[in-house]
Design a protein around this motif. Structure first.
Motif, PDB file in Angstrom:
ATOM      1  N   PRO A   1       0.801  -1.231   0.000  1.00  0.00           N
ATOM      2  CA  PRO A   1       0.000   0.000   0.000  1.00  0.00           C
ATOM      3  C   PRO A   1       0.832   1.279   0.000  1.00  0.00           C
ATOM      4  CG  PRO A   1      -0.089  -1.040   2.149  1.00  0.00           C
ATOM      5  CD  PRO A   1       0.623  -1.989   1.239  1.00  0.00           C
ATOM      6  N   ASN A   2       1.956   1.289   0.712  1.00  0.00           N
ATOM      7  CA  ASN A   2       2.771   2.509   0.750  1.00  0.00           C
ATOM      8  C   ASN A   2       3.406   2.797  -0.605  1.00  0.00           C
ATOM      9  OD1 ASN A   2       2.153   2.892   3.433  1.00  0.00           O
ATOM     10  ND2 ASN A   2       3.969   1.799   4.148  1.00  0.00           N
ATOM     11  N   VAL A   3       3.831   1.749  -1.288  1.00  0.00           N
ATOM     12  CA  VAL A   3       4.446   1.923  -2.609  1.00  0.00           C
ATOM     13  C   VAL A   3       3.415   2.427  -3.610  1.00  0.00           C
ATOM     14  CG1 VAL A   3       5.587   0.715  -4.505  1.00  0.00           C
ATOM     15  CG2 VAL A   3       6.198   0.178  -2.147  1.00  0.00           C
ATOM     16  N   THR A   4       2.238   1.814  -3.622  1.00  0.00           N
ATOM     17  CA  THR A   4       1.221   2.262  -4.570  1.00  0.00           C
ATOM     18  C   THR A   4       0.738   3.669  -4.248  1.00  0.00           C
ATOM     19  OG1 THR A   4      -0.510   1.112  -3.324  1.00  0.00           O
ATOM     20  CG2 THR A   4       0.439  -0.052  -5.195  1.00  0.00           C
ATOM     21  N   ALA A   5       0.698   4.034  -2.956  1.00  0.00           N
ATOM     22  CA  ALA A   5       0.307   5.396  -2.590  1.00  0.00           C
ATOM     23  C   ALA A   5       1.346   6.405  -3.077  1.00  0.00           C
ATOM     24  CB  ALA A   5       0.134   5.517  -1.082  1.00  0.00           C
ATOM     25  N   ARG A   6       2.618   6.056  -2.954  1.00  0.00           N
ATOM     26  CA  ARG A   6       3.683   6.958  -3.413  1.00  0.00           C
ATOM     27  C   ARG A   6       3.665   7.102  -4.937  1.00  0.00           C
ATOM     28  NH1 ARG A   6      10.110   6.336  -2.608  1.00  0.00           N
ATOM     29  NH2 ARG A   6      10.641   8.245  -3.701  1.00  0.00           N
ATOM     30  N   ILE A   7       3.435   6.010  -5.633  1.00  0.00           N
ATOM     31  CA  ILE A   7       3.366   6.065  -7.092  1.00  0.00           C
ATOM     32  C   ILE A   7       2.159   6.895  -7.528  1.00  0.00           C
ATOM     33  CG2 ILE A   7       3.007   4.681  -9.170  1.00  0.00           C
ATOM     34  CD1 ILE A   7       4.623   2.460  -7.731  1.00  0.00           C
ATOM     35  N   GLY A   8       1.033   6.724  -6.841  1.00  0.00           N
ATOM     36  CA  GLY A   8      -0.156   7.524  -7.161  1.00  0.00           C
ATOM     37  C   GLY A   8       0.074   9.007  -6.921  1.00  0.00           C
ATOM     38  N   GLU A   9       0.765   9.335  -5.836  1.00  0.00           N
ATOM     39  CA  GLU A   9       1.092  10.737  -5.551  1.00  0.00           C
ATOM     40  C   GLU A   9       2.001  11.307  -6.639  1.00  0.00           C
ATOM     41  OE1 GLU A   9       0.970  14.299  -3.536  1.00  0.00           O
ATOM     42  OE2 GLU A   9      -0.184  12.496  -3.097  1.00  0.00           O
ATOM     43  N   THR A  10       2.963  10.518  -7.077  1.00  0.00           N
ATOM     44  CA  THR A  10       3.855  10.949  -8.159  1.00  0.00           C
ATOM     45  C   THR A  10       3.068  11.164  -9.442  1.00  0.00           C
ATOM     46  OG1 THR A  10       5.681   9.712  -7.179  1.00  0.00           O
ATOM     47  CG2 THR A  10       5.899  10.309  -9.488  1.00  0.00           C
ATOM     48  N   LEU A  11       2.137  10.284  -9.729  1.00  0.00           N
ATOM     49  CA  LEU A  11       1.329  10.426 -10.941  1.00  0.00           C
ATOM     50  C   LEU A  11       0.463  11.679 -10.883  1.00  0.00           C
ATOM     51  CD1 LEU A  11       0.526   9.264 -13.657  1.00  0.00           C
ATOM     52  CD2 LEU A  11      -1.190   7.893 -12.496  1.00  0.00           C
ATOM     53  N   ARG A  12      -0.090  11.988  -9.716  1.00  0.00           N
ATOM     54  CA  ARG A  12      -0.895  13.211  -9.592  1.00  0.00           C
ATOM     55  C   ARG A  12      -0.046  14.472  -9.754  1.00  0.00           C
ATOM     56  NH1 ARG A  12      -3.540   9.911  -6.248  1.00  0.00           N
ATOM     57  NH2 ARG A  12      -2.362  10.386  -4.371  1.00  0.00           N
ATOM     58  N   ARG A  13       1.164  14.446  -9.213  1.00  0.00           N
ATOM     59  CA  ARG A  13       2.015  15.637  -9.252  1.00  0.00           C
ATOM     60  C   ARG A  13       2.745  15.813 -10.573  1.00  0.00           C
ATOM     61  NH1 ARG A  13       2.872  18.040  -4.263  1.00  0.00           N
ATOM     62  NH2 ARG A  13       2.136  16.816  -2.499  1.00  0.00           N
ATOM     63  N   ARG A  14       3.130  14.712 -11.198  1.00  0.00           N
ATOM     64  CA  ARG A  14       3.955  14.774 -12.416  1.00  0.00           C
ATOM     65  C   ARG A  14       3.367  13.888 -13.509  1.00  0.00           C
ATOM     66  NH1 ARG A  14       8.799  14.138  -8.510  1.00  0.00           N
ATOM     67  NH2 ARG A  14       9.347  16.306  -8.144  1.00  0.00           N
ATOM     68  N   CYS A  15       2.155  14.177 -13.892  1.00  0.00           N
ATOM     69  CA  CYS A  15       1.422  13.336 -14.842  1.00  0.00           C
ATOM     70  C   CYS A  15       2.069  13.340 -16.227  1.00  0.00           C
ATOM     71  CB  CYS A  15      -0.029  13.803 -14.924  1.00  0.00           C
ATOM     72  SG  CYS A  15      -1.060  12.726 -15.907  1.00  0.00           S
ATOM     73  N   LEU A  16       2.345  14.503 -16.764  1.00  0.00           N
ATOM     74  CA  LEU A  16       2.912  14.585 -18.117  1.00  0.00           C
ATOM     75  C   LEU A  16       4.297  13.952 -18.174  1.00  0.00           C
ATOM     76  CD1 LEU A  16       2.475  15.556 -20.973  1.00  0.00           C
ATOM     77  CD2 LEU A  16       3.451  17.746 -20.327  1.00  0.00           C
ATOM     78  N   LEU A  17       5.122  14.213 -17.171  1.00  0.00           N
ATOM     79  CA  LEU A  17       6.450  13.600 -17.126  1.00  0.00           C
ATOM     80  C   LEU A  17       6.331  12.083 -17.057  1.00  0.00           C
ATOM     81  CD1 LEU A  17       9.544  13.918 -16.855  1.00  0.00           C
ATOM     82  CD2 LEU A  17       9.189  13.982 -14.373  1.00  0.00           C
TER      83      LEU A  17
ATOM     84  N   LEU B   1      -2.901   4.523 -19.859  1.00  0.00           N
ATOM     85  CA  LEU B   1      -2.795   4.321 -18.412  1.00  0.00           C
ATOM     86  C   LEU B   1      -1.612   3.434 -18.029  1.00  0.00           C
ATOM     87  CD1 LEU B   1      -4.705   5.925 -16.720  1.00  0.00           C
ATOM     88  CD2 LEU B   1      -5.943   3.863 -16.206  1.00  0.00           C
ATOM     89  N   PRO B   2      -1.361   2.312 -18.698  1.00  0.00           N
ATOM     90  CA  PRO B   2      -0.160   1.546 -18.351  1.00  0.00           C
ATOM     91  C   PRO B   2       1.141   2.315 -18.605  1.00  0.00           C
ATOM     92  CG  PRO B   2      -1.681   0.145 -19.520  1.00  0.00           C
ATOM     93  CD  PRO B   2      -2.229   1.539 -19.597  1.00  0.00           C
ATOM     94  N   LEU B   3       1.197   3.111 -19.661  1.00  0.00           N
ATOM     95  CA  LEU B   3       2.401   3.905 -19.903  1.00  0.00           C
ATOM     96  C   LEU B   3       2.592   4.956 -18.825  1.00  0.00           C
ATOM     97  CD1 LEU B   3       2.314   4.331 -23.782  1.00  0.00           C
ATOM     98  CD2 LEU B   3       3.740   2.803 -22.423  1.00  0.00           C
ATOM     99  N   ALA B   4       1.507   5.590 -18.392  1.00  0.00           N
ATOM    100  CA  ALA B   4       1.595   6.544 -17.281  1.00  0.00           C
ATOM    101  C   ALA B   4       2.005   5.826 -16.004  1.00  0.00           C
ATOM    102  CB  ALA B   4       0.258   7.255 -17.090  1.00  0.00           C
ATOM    103  N   ALA B   5       1.527   4.603 -15.808  1.00  0.00           N
ATOM    104  CA  ALA B   5       1.888   3.823 -14.621  1.00  0.00           C
ATOM    105  C   ALA B   5       3.377   3.490 -14.610  1.00  0.00           C
ATOM    106  CB  ALA B   5       1.059   2.540 -14.566  1.00  0.00           C
ATOM    107  N   VAL B   6       3.909   3.090 -15.753  1.00  0.00           N
ATOM    108  CA  VAL B   6       5.338   2.784 -15.848  1.00  0.00           C
ATOM    109  C   VAL B   6       6.159   4.038 -15.559  1.00  0.00           C
ATOM    110  CG1 VAL B   6       7.184   2.202 -17.476  1.00  0.00           C
ATOM    111  CG2 VAL B   6       5.117   0.829 -17.404  1.00  0.00           C
ATOM    112  N   GLY B   7       5.782   5.143 -16.182  1.00  0.00           N
ATOM    113  CA  GLY B   7       6.524   6.382 -15.977  1.00  0.00           C
ATOM    114  C   GLY B   7       6.467   6.866 -14.541  1.00  0.00           C
ATOM    115  N   SER B   8       5.291   6.806 -13.927  1.00  0.00           N
ATOM    116  CA  SER B   8       5.180   7.276 -12.540  1.00  0.00           C
ATOM    117  C   SER B   8       5.938   6.362 -11.581  1.00  0.00           C
ATOM    118  CB  SER B   8       3.721   7.407 -12.118  1.00  0.00           C
ATOM    119  OG  SER B   8       3.079   6.158 -12.127  1.00  0.00           O
ATOM    120  N   THR B   9       6.014   5.073 -11.889  1.00  0.00           N
ATOM    121  CA  THR B   9       6.793   4.160 -11.053  1.00  0.00           C
ATOM    122  C   THR B   9       8.280   4.512 -11.131  1.00  0.00           C
ATOM    123  OG1 THR B   9       5.175   2.419 -11.443  1.00  0.00           O
ATOM    124  CG2 THR B   9       7.303   1.736 -10.583  1.00  0.00           C
ATOM    125  N   ILE B  10       8.760   4.788 -12.332  1.00  0.00           N
ATOM    126  CA  ILE B  10      10.169   5.166 -12.505  1.00  0.00           C
ATOM    127  C   ILE B  10      10.449   6.498 -11.811  1.00  0.00           C
ATOM    128  CG2 ILE B  10      11.888   5.891 -14.215  1.00  0.00           C
ATOM    129  CD1 ILE B  10      11.518   2.891 -14.110  1.00  0.00           C
TER     130      ILE B  10
END
Length: 159
Positions: free
Chosen positions: A30-46, A134-143
């Motif tokens: 849960p902590n990892v997915t929460a951090r990735i979600g926060e990154t996606l919200r803050r840096r969506c285009l990147l 969505l999967p491409l955004a997920a990969v990018g936000s994880t990185i």
């Protein structure tokens, strides 16, 4: 005719199976997915741009060096597996925000998956825009989440 029916049933049965996978990943880390979600919200285009770049690198490697492409496919799929629950949850939170409701994690995940799964079935737009985005955004936000420090305001695990 019977072959088409079996294919259709397999596709319909994949929707709840993939949702179960999303719930398992969200529950397990849960902590990892929460951090990735926060990154996606803050840096969506990147996140989207990095996801597209990594996909292009993997596709080029698969085209010109098939063994390297096969080797790169495994971490790429693992990045999708870890990041997709966060991206789906983010979609659900945005839909809930239109109603001015603060959802639980699993409520947002369920609504996001419902919207994503059925929007991806729409011909052409769903197949070629919604399904891969969505999967491409997920990969990018994880990185991006891997290489950045968590913000001071993020609490990590949200319920």
């Amino acid at each position: 005719m019977e072959h088409k029916l079996i294919q259709g049933l397999a596709l319909i049965l994949m929707i709840p199976a993939l949702y179960a996978m999303l719930v398992i990943v969200t529950t397990a880390i849960p902590n990892v997915t929460a951090r990735i979600g926060e990154t996606l919200r803050r840096r969506c285009l990147l996140s989207i741009l990095i996801g597209i770049l990594l996909f292009a690198i993997c596709a080029a490697a698969a085209r010109f060096a098939p063994k390297i492409g096969q080797f790169l496919a495994v971490p790429f799929i693992l990045l999708i597996l870890v990041g997709l629950p966060s991206a789906i949850e983010n979609l659900g939170r945005r839909i809930h925000a239109l109603r001015a409701v603060e959802p639980s994690r699993f409520s947002a995940l369920t609504l996001g998956w419902f919207i994503y799964a059925f929007a991806a079935l729409v011909p052409f737009v769903g197949w070629f825009v919604i399904l891969p985005l969505l999967p491409l955004a997920a990969v990018g936000s994880t990185i991006v989440a891997l290489f950045t420090t968590p913000s001071a305001g993020s609490s990590g695990n949200r319920e």
